[in-house]
Design a protein around this motif. Structure first.
Motif, PDB file in Angstrom:
ATOM      1  N   LYS A  11      21.794 -95.118 -75.466  1.00  0.00           N
ATOM      2  CA  LYS A  11      21.186 -95.484 -76.756  1.00  0.00           C
ATOM      3  C   LYS A  11      19.688 -95.188 -76.758  1.00  0.00           C
ATOM      4  N   LEU A  12      19.056 -95.462 -75.622  1.00  0.00           N
ATOM      5  CA  LEU A  12      17.598 -95.271 -75.530  1.00  0.00           C
ATOM      6  C   LEU A  12      17.217 -93.843 -75.129  1.00  0.00           C
ATOM      7  N   SER A  58      19.261-106.312 -75.367  1.00  0.00           N
ATOM      8  CA  SER A  58      18.249-105.429 -74.774  1.00  0.00           C
ATOM      9  C   SER A  58      17.363-104.820 -75.857  1.00  0.00           C
ATOM     10  N   SER A  59      17.960-104.503 -77.008  1.00  0.00           N
ATOM     11  CA  SER A  59      17.166-103.938 -78.114  1.00  0.00           C
ATOM     12  C   SER A  59      16.089-104.924 -78.562  1.00  0.00           C
ATOM     13  N   PHE A  93      22.440-102.999 -85.057  1.00  0.00           N
ATOM     14  CA  PHE A  93      21.894-102.421 -83.821  1.00  0.00           C
ATOM     15  C   PHE A  93      22.687-101.219 -83.290  1.00  0.00           C
ATOM     16  N   LYS A 145      12.076-104.339 -78.173  1.00  0.00           N
ATOM     17  CA  LYS A 145      11.239-104.367 -79.380  1.00  0.00           C
ATOM     18  C   LYS A 145      10.118-105.390 -79.229  1.00  0.00           C
ATOM     19  N   ILE A 178      23.677-104.481 -75.649  1.00  0.00           N
ATOM     20  CA  ILE A 178      22.880-103.535 -76.429  1.00  0.00           C
ATOM     21  C   ILE A 178      21.998-104.283 -77.427  1.00  0.00           C
ATOM     22  N   VAL A 179      22.573-105.300 -78.047  1.00  0.00           N
ATOM     23  CA  VAL A 179      21.794-106.080 -79.014  1.00  0.00           C
ATOM     24  C   VAL A 179      20.653-106.817 -78.301  1.00  0.00           C
ATOM     25  N   ILE A 184      23.323 -98.657 -72.568  1.00  0.00           N
ATOM     26  CA  ILE A 184      21.933 -98.962 -72.960  1.00  0.00           C
ATOM     27  C   ILE A 184      21.080 -97.705 -72.780  1.00  0.00           C
TER      28      ILE A 184
END
Lengths: 355, 85
Positions: A127-128, A65-66, A45, A70, A62-63, A124
């Motif tokens: 990353k997004l 929320s990813s 991730f 998804k 982060i993991v 977060i």
């Protein structure tokens, strides 16, 4: 209030919530004094160059929320709202340790940059590449609930279609020792007990990161609907029944219409009496517990929200959440109420409904 | 010199939290920045601290840093020549 649906979930915890097998099997943690989250494969991730600067809470967030994003297929978020009791405490400790160890010289930026409470929501967003509303609530035992209330208000004001909400806390060695020294955490020799069977002074500390994509529309991935959240900082035990009854009345519900109550019993003999009080008024609801499997942390009610959402979607109550209790209602599970408090403060109610 | 290079690699792995790397993974002449190890400007600050704290070397000119931090080889050579600790 406008509708608020949980359309995606990611949960990193001491149980196999990330692998999604927690409802079938639970890991026995009753022999532990400190309950740590199971590490997911971070490299799937997060780029390796970024991982090395992140503490456990950031990585887990982060993991989680990813996964939630998804699952919800949420291409665009209108807000990222995170609740955290102690924030990035590992890096705070790291920075302060260096400050002391190096006599206030040679301070490098990495730990300092990562130590702020809003590092999580910031990472977060980075990353997004999300430039939407970004907020972090650090309100001790009410941090996650505050984030949730903020999200609900955004839906209420028609300011958002999809919001990411999360609760995260992480262990830090020295902080754990301090809490143990002041009696908030159990002493080593006292820790190895099932907290539901034996109450003592202090709690078994845990950690985790639970993230939810909330949307104003139902979708194929919807778990449940969040109806209402209420949070008060101080509450005498004698006033707890009226706190709960008023909340239900505000939502046009009676006690017997609550099918499941998820309680935050953490084995602390001084404060679990609040849960006894709450239990006593729900005569027909099934009572569930979870902190004997996850430990106690300031945002642990985010785990309860994960559990409630899964129960409402799957219509299954895992036996390991019953403790010594039995299922009182065997028909359809329609409404779930989560009650939580920490050390007699930050009393919160989260009401959820099936869809 | 070989001991110093190994010591440097260990310090860099620890300071930069290069979790999955060992001394053997970093060659003496590998570029530390951009290509190679791929370190960045925040890492450069960590390296400056290592020089100061552990070897008593204060860098005042950023242009020097570019040459010194090119590789483990260049770092070790500079440290050997200028160290006061």
């Amino acid at each position: 209030m406008n509708s608020c649906f949980i359309n995606g979930i990611g949960c990193v915890s001491a149980q196999n919530t990330f692998e999604n097998t927690f409802f079938e099997d639970a890991i026995d943690i009753s022999n532990l004094n400190i309950v740590k989250a199971i590490k997911p494969n971070y490299k799937s991730f997060i780029p390796p160059a970024s991982i090395r600067r992140m503490s456990a809470g950031v990585k887990n967030s982060i993991v989680a929320s990813s996964v939630a994003i998804k699952e919800a297929s949420a291409d665009q978020l209108d807000g990222i709202i995170v609740g955290t009791g102690l924030g990035c405490i590992q890096d705070s400790e790291n920075f302060l340790n260096k400050m002391i160890g190096y006599n206030e010289e040679y301070l490098t930026p990495t730990a300092f940059i990562q130590s702020t409470h809003n590092t999580v929501s910031g990472q977060i967003a980075l990353k997004l590449k999300c430039k939407a509303y970004n907020f972090t609530y650090v309100n001790t035992g009410g941090s996650f609930q505050s984030a949730l209330i903020d999200g609900l208000l955004m839906f209420e004001g028609e300011e958002a279609n999809n919001i990411l909400i999360g609760g995260v806390d992480e262990h830090a060695e020295y902080t754990n020792k301090l809490y143990q020294a002041i009696g908030y955490y159990r002493q080593d020799e006292e820790g190895k007990k099932n907290i539901l069977k034996q109450r003592k002074s202090g709690v078994i500390p845990g950690e985790g990161a639970s993230y939810f994509v909330l949307g104003n529309e139902q979708s194929d991935s919807t778990y449940a609907k969040i109806l209402d959240v209420q949070l008060v900082n101080k509450l005498d035990q004698i006033d707890l029944p009226s706190f709960i009854l008023d909340f239900l009345s505000k939502n046009e519900l009676k006690l017997d219409e609550i099918d499941v109550v998820i309680l935050g019993n953490n084995g602390d003999d001084e404060f679990d009496t609040y849960y006894d009080e709450a239990s006593s008024i729900f005569e027909s609801s099934t009572l569930l517990y979870y902190k004997h499997l996850f430990g106690e942390f300031l945002t642990s009610s985010s785990v309860a929200t994960y559990i409630a959402a899964k129960i409402l979607r799957e219509q299954v109550i895992p036996e390991h959440l019953l403790g010594e209790q039995k299922v009182r209602k065997s028909d359809k599970i329609g409404n779930i109420l989560i009650y939580n408090q920490y050390r007699g403060k930050d009393h919160s109610l989260i009401l959820m409904e099936d869809v | 010199m070989e001991d110093l290079k190994k010591e440097l690699k260990l310090k860099i792995i620890e300071a930069l939290n290069l979790e999955d790397m060992s001394v053997e993974d970093i060659s003496d002449d590998e570029m530390l920045f951009e290509e190679g190890l791929g370190l960045d400007s925040i890492d450069a600050l960590e390296l400056i601290i290592i020089l100061d704290k552990d070897y008593g070397i204060k860098l005042t000119d950023s242009k020097d840093g570019k040459k010194i931090f090119r590789s483990i080889e260049t770092m070790a050579t500079y440290i050997a020549e200028h160290r006061s600790k």
